[in-house]
Design a protein around this motif. Structure first.
Motif, PDB file in Angstrom:
ATOM      1  N   VAL A 243       4.787  -7.421  14.773  1.00  0.00           N
ATOM      2  CA  VAL A 243       5.669  -6.256  15.106  1.00  0.00           C
ATOM      3  C   VAL A 243       5.387  -5.115  14.138  1.00  0.00           C
ATOM      4  O   VAL A 243       5.480  -4.202  14.229  1.00  0.00           O
ATOM      5  CB  VAL A 243       6.895  -6.667  15.564  1.00  0.00           C
ATOM      6  CG1 VAL A 243       7.887  -5.481  15.777  1.00  0.00           C
ATOM      7  CG2 VAL A 243       6.673  -7.535  17.089  1.00  0.00           C
ATOM      8  N   ILE A 244       5.981  -5.860  12.878  1.00  0.00           N
ATOM      9  CA  ILE A 244       6.000  -4.926  11.648  1.00  0.00           C
ATOM     10  C   ILE A 244       4.787  -3.997  11.639  1.00  0.00           C
ATOM     11  O   ILE A 244       4.798  -2.678  11.307  1.00  0.00           O
ATOM     12  CB  ILE A 244       6.612  -5.508  10.464  1.00  0.00           C
ATOM     13  CG1 ILE A 244       8.115  -6.033  10.575  1.00  0.00           C
ATOM     14  CG2 ILE A 244       6.606  -4.606   9.085  1.00  0.00           C
ATOM     15  CD1 ILE A 244       8.504  -6.878   9.472  1.00  0.00           C
ATOM     16  N   VAL A 245       3.628  -4.865  11.400  1.00  0.00           N
ATOM     17  CA  VAL A 245       2.450  -4.304  10.913  1.00  0.00           C
ATOM     18  C   VAL A 245       2.030  -3.240  11.950  1.00  0.00           C
ATOM     19  O   VAL A 245       1.412  -2.131  12.150  1.00  0.00           O
ATOM     20  CB  VAL A 245       1.224  -5.409  10.928  1.00  0.00           C
ATOM     21  CG1 VAL A 245      -0.006  -4.528  10.635  1.00  0.00           C
ATOM     22  CG2 VAL A 245       1.537  -6.156   9.787  1.00  0.00           C
ATOM     23  N   ALA A 246       2.046  -3.818  13.584  1.00  0.00           N
ATOM     24  CA  ALA A 246       1.675  -2.854  14.643  1.00  0.00           C
ATOM     25  C   ALA A 246       2.577  -1.623  14.739  1.00  0.00           C
ATOM     26  O   ALA A 246       2.077  -0.569  14.866  1.00  0.00           O
ATOM     27  CB  ALA A 246       1.980  -3.684  15.794  1.00  0.00           C
ATOM     28  N   THR A 247       4.025  -1.710  14.369  1.00  0.00           N
ATOM     29  CA  THR A 247       4.626  -0.640  14.333  1.00  0.00           C
ATOM     30  C   THR A 247       4.353   0.371  13.393  1.00  0.00           C
ATOM     31  O   THR A 247       4.050   1.843  13.713  1.00  0.00           O
ATOM     32  CB  THR A 247       6.219  -1.001  14.025  1.00  0.00           C
ATOM     33  OG1 THR A 247       6.767  -1.757  15.013  1.00  0.00           O
ATOM     34  CG2 THR A 247       7.264   0.289  13.904  1.00  0.00           C
ATOM     35  N   ILE A 248       3.986   0.312  12.235  1.00  0.00           N
ATOM     36  CA  ILE A 248       3.275   1.230  11.154  1.00  0.00           C
ATOM     37  C   ILE A 248       2.195   1.687  11.514  1.00  0.00           C
ATOM     38  O   ILE A 248       1.952   2.880  11.497  1.00  0.00           O
ATOM     39  CB  ILE A 248       3.482   0.202   9.782  1.00  0.00           C
ATOM     40  CG1 ILE A 248       4.872  -0.292   9.359  1.00  0.00           C
ATOM     41  CG2 ILE A 248       2.574   1.360   8.752  1.00  0.00           C
ATOM     42  CD1 ILE A 248       4.777  -1.273   8.068  1.00  0.00           C
ATOM     43  N   ARG A 249       1.400   0.775  12.224  1.00  0.00           N
ATOM     44  CA  ARG A 249      -0.097   1.298  12.472  1.00  0.00           C
ATOM     45  C   ARG A 249      -0.049   2.275  13.585  1.00  0.00           C
ATOM     46  O   ARG A 249      -0.627   3.284  13.523  1.00  0.00           O
ATOM     47  CB  ARG A 249      -0.959   0.109  12.549  1.00  0.00           C
ATOM     48  CG  ARG A 249      -1.264  -0.920  11.470  1.00  0.00           C
ATOM     49  CD  ARG A 249      -2.236  -1.897  11.795  1.00  0.00           C
ATOM     50  NE  ARG A 249      -3.618  -1.259  12.058  1.00  0.00           N
ATOM     51  CZ  ARG A 249      -4.557  -1.843  12.784  1.00  0.00           C
ATOM     52  NH1 ARG A 249      -4.327  -3.082  13.060  1.00  0.00           N
ATOM     53  NH2 ARG A 249      -5.716  -1.286  13.003  1.00  0.00           N
ATOM     54  N   GLU A 250       0.684   1.807  14.650  1.00  0.00           N
ATOM     55  CA  GLU A 250       0.891   2.716  15.680  1.00  0.00           C
ATOM     56  C   GLU A 250       1.498   3.914  15.455  1.00  0.00           C
ATOM     57  O   GLU A 250       0.830   4.916  16.086  1.00  0.00           O
ATOM     58  CB  GLU A 250       1.477   2.034  17.049  1.00  0.00           C
ATOM     59  CG  GLU A 250       1.228   2.967  18.238  1.00  0.00           C
ATOM     60  CD  GLU A 250       1.625   2.359  19.447  1.00  0.00           C
ATOM     61  OE1 GLU A 250       1.997   3.090  20.502  1.00  0.00           O
ATOM     62  OE2 GLU A 250       2.235   1.103  19.396  1.00  0.00           O
ATOM     63  N   LEU A 251       2.620   3.957  14.849  1.00  0.00           N
ATOM     64  CA  LEU A 251       3.330   5.046  14.476  1.00  0.00           C
ATOM     65  C   LEU A 251       2.432   6.021  13.646  1.00  0.00           C
ATOM     66  O   LEU A 251       2.310   7.247  13.936  1.00  0.00           O
ATOM     67  CB  LEU A 251       4.671   4.827  13.765  1.00  0.00           C
ATOM     68  CG  LEU A 251       5.653   5.855  13.326  1.00  0.00           C
ATOM     69  CD1 LEU A 251       6.082   6.708  14.763  1.00  0.00           C
ATOM     70  CD2 LEU A 251       6.763   5.105  12.763  1.00  0.00           C
ATOM     71  N   LEU A 252       1.866   5.842  12.456  1.00  0.00           N
ATOM     72  CA  LEU A 252       1.171   6.649  11.764  1.00  0.00           C
ATOM     73  C   LEU A 252       0.002   6.731  12.274  1.00  0.00           C
ATOM     74  O   LEU A 252      -0.875   7.941  11.971  1.00  0.00           O
ATOM     75  CB  LEU A 252       0.992   5.902  10.132  1.00  0.00           C
ATOM     76  CG  LEU A 252       2.429   5.574   9.547  1.00  0.00           C
ATOM     77  CD1 LEU A 252       2.052   5.049   8.087  1.00  0.00           C
ATOM     78  CD2 LEU A 252       3.033   6.899   9.557  1.00  0.00           C
ATOM     79  N   GLY A 253      -0.815   5.907  12.891  1.00  0.00           N
ATOM     80  CA  GLY A 253      -2.095   6.056  13.540  1.00  0.00           C
ATOM     81  C   GLY A 253      -2.184   6.901  14.665  1.00  0.00           C
ATOM     82  O   GLY A 253      -3.127   7.730  15.079  1.00  0.00           O
ATOM     83  N   SER A 254      -1.241   6.795  15.593  1.00  0.00           N
ATOM     84  CA  SER A 254      -1.155   7.345  16.896  1.00  0.00           C
ATOM     85  C   SER A 254      -0.180   8.220  17.441  1.00  0.00           C
ATOM     86  O   SER A 254      -0.083   9.032  18.159  1.00  0.00           O
ATOM     87  CB  SER A 254      -1.431   6.350  18.000  1.00  0.00           C
ATOM     88  OG  SER A 254      -2.419   5.539  17.899  1.00  0.00           O
ATOM     89  N   GLY A 255       0.873   8.065  16.369  1.00  0.00           N
ATOM     90  CA  GLY A 255       2.364   9.057  16.634  1.00  0.00           C
ATOM     91  C   GLY A 255       3.157   8.296  17.756  1.00  0.00           C
ATOM     92  O   GLY A 255       3.854   9.238  18.272  1.00  0.00           O
TER      93      GLY A 255
END
Length: 208
Positions: free
Chosen positions: A145-157
């Motif tokens: 969840v932590i990794v996915a939150t960072i990646r989706e937020l920064l990668g897709s907004g």
């Protein structure tokens, strides 16, 4: 039910003995399913359910399984549970099931599962084994969840498909970091989390 020993079994995998951060297990799937938050959450729940119930089943059978075929028995139990999880996902959340693709099936070979069956369920009673499965599954899921939150937020907004970065950011020139949704950034993100975790846990640091 939750004495001191059982609390340690349940809560230690969340941080102190986390399967991803400390034991370095389950890295492959943590890299593969974390480009978006929703599939990461579903994968975390799936692994938690399979780990908990396979631990219980193997614990019940621990005194009757011949040592020579114990791995085969464990794989059969895990495979049966994974098939059930896969069918439930296809029935109730087909889109996420498609996103997870083959990675649901690969839960069967997840080293966290086999490690807990070998190291814990074969030597302990069903209730502690259930708690161990829940704890390790949640410890794994938290990192996803932590990794996915960072990646989706920064990668897709976005988060869970909803726009989080306001439109005026984009109007001012902000752009999503496309690198974040590529597999190498998942590895770098996990490495950074491991670094931060070990920096705050001196007992995990190697000494010369």
């Amino acid at each position: 039910m939750l004495n001191k020993k059982n609390k340690a079994v349940l809560f230690n995998p969340l941080s102190k003995d986390n399967p991803v951060l400390v034991q370095i297990l389950g890295i492959c799937s943590s890299l593969a399913v974390t480009a978006k938050l929703e599939p990461a959450i579903v994968m975390g729940i799936s692994v938690t359910a399979v780990t908990a119930f396979s631990n219980v089943i193997i614990s019940f059978m621990r005194n009757t399984i011949p040592n020579s075929i114990r791995i085969i028995v464990q794989l059969v139990v895990v495979a049966a549970l994974v098939i059930i999880v896969d069918q439930v996902l296809k029935a109730y959340n087909y889109e996420v099931s498609k996103q997870l693709s083959v990675f649901v099936g690969l839960i069967i070979t997840n080293c966290i599962l086999m490690g807990r069956l070998e190291a814990f369920a074969l030597a302990n009673k069903p209730w502690p084994s259930f708690l161990d499965g829940i704890g390790n599954g949640l410890g794994y899921g938290i990192i996803l969840v932590i990794v996915a939150t960072i990646r989706e937020l920064l990668g897709s907004g976005t988060l869970l498909g909803y726009q989080v970065v306001p439109q005026w950011f984009y109007d001012a020139g902000y752009e999503n970091n496309g690198l974040m949704i590529l597999p190498p950034m998942a590895l770098i993100t996990v490495a950074c989390i491991i670094w931060v975790h070990r920096a705050h846990n001196k007992d995990l640091q190697e000494t010369n």
